[in-house]
Design a protein around this motif. Structure first.
Motif, mmCIF file in Angstrom:
data_model
loop_
_atom_site.group_PDB
_atom_site.id
_atom_site.type_symbol
_atom_site.label_atom_id
_atom_site.label_comp_id
_atom_site.label_asym_id
_atom_site.label_seq_id
_atom_site.Cartn_x
_atom_site.Cartn_y
_atom_site.Cartn_z
ATOM 1 N N ALA A 210 0.834 -1.213 0.000
ATOM 2 C CA ALA A 210 0.000 0.000 0.000
ATOM 3 C C ALA A 210 0.862 1.254 0.000
ATOM 4 O O ALA A 210 0.534 2.246 -0.663
ATOM 5 N N LEU A 211 1.955 1.209 0.699
ATOM 6 C CA LEU A 211 2.881 2.347 0.737
ATOM 7 C C LEU A 211 3.440 2.629 -0.665
ATOM 8 O O LEU A 211 3.489 3.789 -1.102
ATOM 9 N N ARG A 212 3.791 1.570 -1.382
ATOM 10 C CA ARG A 212 4.283 1.749 -2.759
ATOM 11 C C ARG A 212 3.173 2.262 -3.682
ATOM 12 O O ARG A 212 3.401 3.114 -4.528
ATOM 13 N N ARG A 213 1.973 1.736 -3.490
ATOM 14 C CA ARG A 213 0.851 2.091 -4.365
ATOM 15 C C ARG A 213 0.263 3.462 -4.045
ATOM 16 O O ARG A 213 -0.016 4.255 -4.944
ATOM 17 N N LEU A 214 0.092 3.765 -2.760
ATOM 18 C CA LEU A 214 -0.596 4.986 -2.335
ATOM 19 C C LEU A 214 0.348 6.115 -1.919
ATOM 20 O O LEU A 214 -0.076 7.263 -1.832
ATOM 21 N N GLY A 215 1.590 5.751 -1.625
ATOM 22 C CA GLY A 215 2.534 6.745 -1.128
ATOM 23 C C GLY A 215 2.378 6.943 0.375
ATOM 24 O O GLY A 215 1.433 6.456 0.987
ATOM 25 N N PRO A 216 3.305 7.664 0.966
ATOM 26 C CA PRO A 216 3.258 7.874 2.414
ATOM 27 C C PRO A 216 2.209 8.914 2.821
ATOM 28 O O PRO A 216 1.879 9.811 2.050
ATOM 29 N N THR A 217 1.700 8.757 4.023
ATOM 30 C CA THR A 217 0.771 9.712 4.630
ATOM 31 C C THR A 217 1.558 10.600 5.590
ATOM 32 O O THR A 217 2.734 10.331 5.872
ATOM 33 N N PRO A 218 0.929 11.619 6.157
ATOM 34 C CA PRO A 218 1.615 12.420 7.184
ATOM 35 C C PRO A 218 1.960 11.615 8.440
ATOM 36 O O PRO A 218 2.769 12.057 9.252
ATOM 37 N N LEU A 219 1.366 10.430 8.597
ATOM 38 C CA LEU A 219 1.647 9.594 9.762
ATOM 39 C C LEU A 219 2.787 8.610 9.529
ATOM 40 O O LEU A 219 3.154 7.868 10.437
ATOM 41 N N HIS A 220 3.348 8.587 8.337
ATOM 42 C CA HIS A 220 4.490 7.722 8.069
ATOM 43 C C HIS A 220 5.784 8.383 8.550
ATOM 44 O O HIS A 220 5.962 9.586 8.399
ATOM 45 N N ARG A 221 6.650 7.558 9.091
ATOM 46 C CA ARG A 221 7.941 8.023 9.604
ATOM 47 C C ARG A 221 8.925 8.113 8.437
ATOM 48 O O ARG A 221 9.446 7.112 7.977
ATOM 49 N N ARG A 222 9.174 9.303 8.020
ATOM 50 C CA ARG A 222 10.030 9.506 6.855
ATOM 51 C C ARG A 222 11.497 9.167 7.114
ATOM 52 O O ARG A 222 12.265 8.958 6.186
ATOM 53 N N SER A 223 11.886 9.078 8.364
ATOM 54 C CA SER A 223 13.263 8.718 8.697
ATOM 55 C C SER A 223 13.473 7.203 8.698
ATOM 56 O O SER A 223 14.607 6.748 8.831
ATOM 57 N N PHE A 224 12.415 6.427 8.524
ATOM 58 C CA PHE A 224 12.538 4.973 8.482
ATOM 59 C C PHE A 224 12.775 4.540 7.033
ATOM 60 O O PHE A 224 12.108 5.018 6.113
ATOM 61 N N ALA A 225 13.710 3.637 6.833
ATOM 62 C CA ALA A 225 14.203 3.281 5.499
ATOM 63 C C ALA A 225 13.114 2.964 4.467
ATOM 64 O O ALA A 225 13.167 3.520 3.364
ATOM 65 N N PRO A 226 12.138 2.106 4.743
ATOM 66 C CA PRO A 226 11.161 1.799 3.686
ATOM 67 C C PRO A 226 10.384 3.032 3.198
ATOM 68 O O PRO A 226 10.032 3.120 2.028
ATOM 69 N N VAL A 227 10.137 3.981 4.084
ATOM 70 C CA VAL A 227 9.443 5.205 3.704
ATOM 71 C C VAL A 227 10.423 6.155 3.018
ATOM 72 O O VAL A 227 10.111 6.734 1.959
ATOM 73 N N ALA A 228 11.600 6.322 3.573
ATOM 74 C CA ALA A 228 12.607 7.220 3.004
ATOM 75 C C ALA A 228 12.995 6.795 1.592
ATOM 76 O O ALA A 228 13.170 7.638 0.718
ATOM 77 N N GLN A 229 13.090 5.507 1.346
ATOM 78 C CA GLN A 229 13.437 5.011 0.020
ATOM 79 C C GLN A 229 12.376 5.378 -1.008
ATOM 80 O O GLN A 229 12.703 5.706 -2.144
ATOM 81 N N LEU A 230 11.106 5.352 -0.606
ATOM 82 C CA LEU A 230 10.029 5.741 -1.515
ATOM 83 C C LEU A 230 10.098 7.233 -1.826
ATOM 84 O O LEU A 230 9.780 7.658 -2.926
ATOM 85 N N GLU A 231 10.493 8.005 -0.841
ATOM 86 C CA GLU A 231 10.591 9.454 -1.028
ATOM 87 C C GLU A 231 11.666 9.800 -2.070
ATOM 88 O O GLU A 231 11.602 10.829 -2.706
ATOM 89 N N LEU A 232 12.663 8.927 -2.213
ATOM 90 C CA LEU A 232 13.762 9.179 -3.144
ATOM 91 C C LEU A 232 13.403 8.817 -4.584
ATOM 92 O O LEU A 232 14.062 9.250 -5.513
ATOM 93 N N LEU A 233 12.375 8.010 -4.745
ATOM 94 C CA LEU A 233 11.981 7.563 -6.094
ATOM 95 C C LEU A 233 11.310 8.649 -6.886
ATOM 96 O O LEU A 233 10.703 9.537 -6.448
#
Length: 184
Positions: free
Chosen positions: A161-184
């Protein structure tokens, strides 16, 4: 005035970290244990009994704080907030784990303390139940991530869902799986 402290939510990709501080009352509460070893129904029952007969408080570090100061420091902050919210001067604080916040109270870190000390077990239950309720309410606000069941942890469904929908304001952007998506 011995205070037990534990947290819930250090590892998830989303949501706050929640700490609880508990001073046991005079009523003996049978069945206290590490919250992860208890069924959801048993935890809920014990939470009601703890709240009815003990002094307790919650401390929360929000996602922005986690990302700004890191999860360890945010956990220490949530624990400090929980103990301070009790509004008493503890004789001793027992904390589950191997690290302590920098506070003025006599304190001891106890590895596996949530299975050894009833006051820490009670804090473990209060923290987990509180955080689980938060994640169920966030699931209604941000459907599709499965937070009602995965509580924000990196389950296969949550990651998809994170890959499909993207992160929400409740996602921890400093955590690798979320941060990696932010770089894409």
């Amino acid at each position: 005035m011995i205070v037990g402290v534990d947290e819930a939510g250090r590892g998830p990709l989303a949501g706050p970290v929640v700490a609880a501080a508990v001073i046991l009352g005079e009523e003996d509460i049978e069945g206290l244990d590490d919250s992860k070893k208890l069924s959801a129904n048993r935890r809920a029952e014990l939470e009601r009994r703890i709240k009815r007969s003990c002094r307790w408080a919650i401390g929360i570090a929000e996602v922005g704080e986690i990302d700004r100061i890191n999860i360890l420091q945010a956990t220490m902050l949530a624990m400090t907030r929980a103990v301070e919210a009790l509004a008493v001067e503890p004789v001793q604080v027992l904390v589950d784990g191997n690290r302590l916040p920098a506070w003025r109270y006599p304190a001891q870190a106890v590895i596996g303390g949530d299975a050894l000390h009833p006051c820490i077990s009670a804090a473990s239950i209060i923290a987990k139940e509180h955080r689980d309720r938060l994640m169920r309410s966030y699931d209604a606000m941000h459907p599709g991530y499965g937070w009602a069941s995965n509580k924000g942890y990196g389950s296969a469904g949550h990651l998809e869902a994170l890959r499909r929908l993207g992160p929400t304001p409740l996602h921890r952007r400093s955590f690798a799986p979320v941060a990696q998506l932010e770089l894409l």
